[in-house]
Design a protein around this motif. Structure first.
Motif, short mmCIF file in Angstrom:
data_model
loop_
_atom_site.label_atom_id
_atom_site.label_comp_id
_atom_site.label_asym_id
_atom_site.label_seq_id
_atom_site.Cartn_x
_atom_site.Cartn_y
_atom_site.Cartn_z
N LYS A 23 0.85 -1.19 0.00
CA LYS A 23 0.00 0.00 0.00
C LYS A 23 0.88 1.23 0.00
O LYS A 23 1.75 1.39 0.84
N VAL A 24 0.66 2.10 -0.98
CA VAL A 24 1.40 3.35 -1.10
C VAL A 24 0.38 4.48 -1.13
O VAL A 24 -0.46 4.53 -2.04
N ALA A 25 0.44 5.34 -0.14
CA ALA A 25 -0.50 6.47 -0.04
C ALA A 25 -1.95 6.01 -0.12
O ALA A 25 -2.78 6.62 -0.78
N GLY A 26 -2.26 4.89 0.54
CA GLY A 26 -3.62 4.41 0.59
C GLY A 26 -4.08 3.60 -0.61
O GLY A 26 -5.22 3.18 -0.68
N ARG A 27 -3.20 3.38 -1.58
CA ARG A 27 -3.55 2.61 -2.78
C ARG A 27 -2.64 1.39 -2.88
O ARG A 27 -1.46 1.44 -2.54
N TRP A 28 -3.18 0.31 -3.41
CA TRP A 28 -2.40 -0.90 -3.61
C TRP A 28 -1.58 -0.77 -4.88
O TRP A 28 -2.09 -0.43 -5.94
N VAL A 29 -0.28 -1.06 -4.78
CA VAL A 29 0.60 -1.14 -5.94
C VAL A 29 1.05 -2.59 -6.02
O VAL A 29 1.68 -3.12 -5.11
N ILE A 30 0.72 -3.23 -7.14
CA ILE A 30 0.96 -4.67 -7.31
C ILE A 30 2.10 -4.86 -8.28
O ILE A 30 2.12 -4.26 -9.37
N THR A 31 3.05 -5.70 -7.91
CA THR A 31 4.16 -6.04 -8.78
C THR A 31 3.86 -7.35 -9.46
O THR A 31 3.60 -8.35 -8.81
N VAL A 32 3.90 -7.34 -10.80
CA VAL A 32 3.65 -8.54 -11.58
C VAL A 32 4.80 -8.78 -12.53
O VAL A 32 5.48 -7.85 -12.95
N THR A 33 5.03 -10.05 -12.86
CA THR A 33 6.04 -10.38 -13.85
C THR A 33 5.39 -10.35 -15.22
O THR A 33 4.25 -10.77 -15.39
N ALA A 34 6.13 -9.84 -16.19
CA ALA A 34 5.58 -9.70 -17.55
C ALA A 34 5.55 -11.01 -18.27
O ALA A 34 6.17 -11.94 -17.98
#
Length: 116
Positions: A105-116
């Motif tokens: 969670k960054v500044a109240g939002r989810w940031v998801i890391t995905v592999t391409a």
């Protein structure tokens, strides 16, 4: 082929080819490893032209040489990932909360890391 058996020209060529491989995706592709598999790396370089060796060509090269391939990572929003997977937003939020996705969670939002 070992480094000592290469001519000066072949050694320079191996250095140039090594510079075209993204080492974040293929960390084992050192100059000496490129020299060892010079023909396979040169064939891969011919396939992609003048740019870096990446994508499917890099995957195939790693399979031929036995090097480990690491897929590149990128960030995705909840909305983008839900659309790509064909699931609802609440499913993605639930998976983020339960730790099933590589998300922070960054500044109240989810940031998801995905592999391409």
């Amino acid at each position: 082929m070992t480094w000592q058996k290469l001519t000066k020209r072949q050694q320079d060529f191996a250095r140039q080819l090594s510079a075209r491989i993204p080492h974040t995706q293929c960390p084992q592709a050192s100059v000496s490893q490129v020299a060892k598999h010079l023909d396979a790396v040169a064939d891969a370089a011919r396939q992609v032209g003048h740019g870096p060796i990446d994508g499917d060509t890099l995957k195939a090269l790693c399979q031929v040489t036995g090097w480990t391939y690491t897929a590149p990572k990128r960030s995705a929003t909840v909305k983008d990932l839900a659309a790509a997977l064909g699931v609802s937003l609440s499913t993605i939020y639930r998976r983020c909360r339960n730790g099933l996705l590589d998300a922070v969670k960054v500044a109240g939002r989810w940031v998801i890391t995905v592999t391409a």
